[in-house]
Design a protein around this motif. Sequence first.
Motif, PDB file in Angstrom:
ATOM      1  N   ALA A  21       0.779  -1.269  -0.183  1.00 20.42           N
ATOM      2  CA  ALA A  21       0.106   0.004   0.082  1.00 20.42           C
ATOM      3  C   ALA A  21       0.764   1.274   0.083  1.00 20.42           C
ATOM      4  O   ALA A  21       1.865   1.600   0.587  1.00 20.42           O
ATOM      5  N   GLY A  22       0.660   2.215  -0.960  1.00 16.14           N
ATOM      6  CA  GLY A  22       1.194   3.376  -0.748  1.00 16.14           C
ATOM      7  C   GLY A  22       0.585   4.412   0.244  1.00 16.14           C
ATOM      8  O   GLY A  22      -0.710   4.524   0.044  1.00 16.14           O
ATOM      9  N   CYS A  23       1.203   4.752   1.264  1.00 12.83           N
ATOM     10  CA  CYS A  23       0.471   5.489   2.120  1.00 12.83           C
ATOM     11  C   CYS A  23       1.070   7.065   2.288  1.00 12.83           C
ATOM     12  O   CYS A  23       2.213   7.242   2.075  1.00 12.83           O
ATOM     13  N   LEU A  24       0.097   7.989   3.015  1.00 13.53           N
ATOM     14  CA  LEU A  24       0.399   9.162   2.906  1.00 13.53           C
ATOM     15  C   LEU A  24      -0.390   9.567   4.249  1.00 13.53           C
ATOM     16  O   LEU A  24      -1.419   9.299   4.294  1.00 13.53           O
TER      17      LEU A  24
ATOM     18  N   ALA B 285      -1.946   0.290  -5.509  1.00 16.38           N
ATOM     19  CA  ALA B 285      -2.140   1.142  -6.866  1.00 16.38           C
ATOM     20  C   ALA B 285      -2.779   0.407  -7.998  1.00 16.38           C
ATOM     21  O   ALA B 285      -3.165   1.147  -8.579  1.00 16.38           O
TER      22      ALA B 285
ATOM     23  N   PRO C 261      -2.723   8.736  -7.359  1.00 18.35           N
ATOM     24  CA  PRO C 261      -1.918   8.486  -6.284  1.00 18.35           C
ATOM     25  C   PRO C 261      -2.543   8.620  -4.854  1.00 18.35           C
ATOM     26  O   PRO C 261      -3.638   9.467  -4.699  1.00 18.35           O
ATOM     27  N   ALA C 262      -1.778   8.267  -3.745  1.00 16.85           N
ATOM     28  CA  ALA C 262      -2.569   8.365  -2.502  1.00 16.85           C
ATOM     29  C   ALA C 262      -2.680   9.730  -2.106  1.00 16.85           C
ATOM     30  O   ALA C 262      -3.657  10.037  -1.417  1.00 16.85           O
ATOM     31  N   ARG C 263      -1.997  10.517  -2.480  1.00 16.51           N
ATOM     32  CA  ARG C 263      -2.177  12.022  -2.288  1.00 16.51           C
ATOM     33  C   ARG C 263      -3.562  12.640  -2.697  1.00 16.51           C
ATOM     34  O   ARG C 263      -4.174  13.284  -2.025  1.00 16.51           O
TER      35      ARG C 263
ATOM     36  N   VAL D 158       4.235  16.174   6.665  1.00 14.52           N
ATOM     37  CA  VAL D 158       3.777  15.215   5.555  1.00 14.52           C
ATOM     38  C   VAL D 158       4.556  14.112   5.836  1.00 14.52           C
ATOM     39  O   VAL D 158       5.788  14.189   5.940  1.00 14.52           O
ATOM     40  N   GLN D 159       4.046  12.762   5.793  1.00 17.36           N
ATOM     41  CA  GLN D 159       4.849  11.727   6.135  1.00 17.36           C
ATOM     42  C   GLN D 159       4.169  10.481   5.041  1.00 17.36           C
ATOM     43  O   GLN D 159       2.963  10.641   4.548  1.00 17.36           O
ATOM     44  N   GLY D 160       4.862   9.635   4.613  1.00 12.69           N
ATOM     45  CA  GLY D 160       4.551   8.567   3.858  1.00 12.69           C
ATOM     46  C   GLY D 160       5.409   7.446   3.870  1.00 12.69           C
ATOM     47  O   GLY D 160       6.342   7.413   4.369  1.00 12.69           O
ATOM     48  N   GLY D 161       4.858   6.496   3.448  1.00 15.91           N
ATOM     49  CA  GLY D 161       5.418   5.010   3.192  1.00 15.91           C
ATOM     50  C   GLY D 161       4.854   4.035   2.433  1.00 15.91           C
ATOM     51  O   GLY D 161       3.652   4.080   2.062  1.00 15.91           O
TER      52      GLY D 161
END
Lengths: 78, 391
Positions: free
Chosen positions: B190-193, B238, B244-246, B270-273
């Motif tokens: 998972a693309g996380c924000l 995705a 995108p996650a954003r 702002v953080q993501g992972g």
Amino acid sequence: MSKQQPVLFSIGWNACINCGACVAICPQEAGFVSPFDTIAVDRPCDIACLLCEQICPVDTITHQPVPRPGGHNGVNGQ
Amino acid sequence: MPPTDYDVVIIGAGPAGSTTARFAAASGLRVLLVDKRQELGAPIQCSGAISRHALEQVGIAPEAEFIHEAIYGFAIYDQHGDREVHDYRRLKPDEYGSEPGKKPLGYVVDRRRFDRYLMTQAERAGAEVWLKTEGLGYRPEADGYCTVSLRRYNQAIDIRTRILVGADGLQSQVGRWAGLQTHIKITELAGCLQFIVDRVETEGLLEIVTGHEWAPGGYAWVFPKGHGYAEIGLGVIATMTDRPARWHLDKFITQSFFRERFADCRILEVQGGGVPLAAPLRTQYADNLILVGDAARHVNPITGGGLHTAVAGGKIAADYIIGHLADGLPLQDGALEGYQRLWLEELGDKMWKLYGIKTDIFHNMNIPERDRQLYATMADYFSPTSEFKKI
């Protein structure tokens, strides 16, 4: 998906949040990373699966096709 | 003259690496813990939730130094905003609460301070710690030990050790050095924000928002972050969205049933992972080498939570290493397989079961049905009667 043309990635550093998702999804062998913990941007990727672009949470990875390596180091023309 | 510089070299001083280092050093082993970063915990790629039980299990005191806020339960939402609440202050009022004599259920921690605290505990237990030190490779040797190549402030250093522990996170290079199958599918990362925000009220609960509408393939969350702050985030798969996650996070903030609640929010960080909603690695060992934490994909496939599994796995790894080295057993040719067996027994088998549940849900192509299943599963997962409570 075989025989993709190699690509050179470019990262929009302004939007990059250093999340590491691009490296995590990358199927390359060890070492295809930049000093900023993203996928490498200084040499072509010959897999060109583009998963890194797909997963990027801030959509900040792009690429340009580069000539397939004719010689041993990938800098010669097609 | 001992034949090696250290008994154990650990690459990566996150929760898994530092916990492994602490227990191994406390038993008298010579431990070197390295991390390439200048500041642990950063960049933050995690929401920071961990249960009190998880901390207690590995002997970590809940110090104010690293706690953002205490947690007393969960609220799980469906995509319309209907919710099921498991507030342990009401479920077990004698045990849980903020009053003296009562306890929280868990905490949201500050990853910078938490990681540094765990590293400090490892150092105090006798581990040597080198920051600004990255691993470049390793080589098992004919004498049964191995050589690890490091770079510390630009200086190349070769270290001889008995065991190398890869604790270098989801982007793990150590596993790739050993040729382990570390590749994760795009459908399972998972693309996380997340945003740390001001002016969003919380109530001591971890709030989980399900629904394809808000977070296709994952979920959204609102966690209390202490001092009146909150974190709002989400993870998406995705292949289940073109955005995108954003984009999804903006939509969640401005269009969801929480839009009034979020209307005044101000973004402070702002953080993501990348968060694996995947199975653990099938092989977590090689010659002179084992993997722990995110590097071994010790992450809960339903919640994406990795802190409990990291520290619990770190202790399992250390316990195994201590016993294995004390017995003078071989370190190559599959000799470290016992680590993985021990881990499966204590933690991994349950994670495989969770992976099965998660896979069943997301294989359902009927979105409203899948939404109902995910909501029901999450609501059940966090209930006091869940069989997975301790993961």
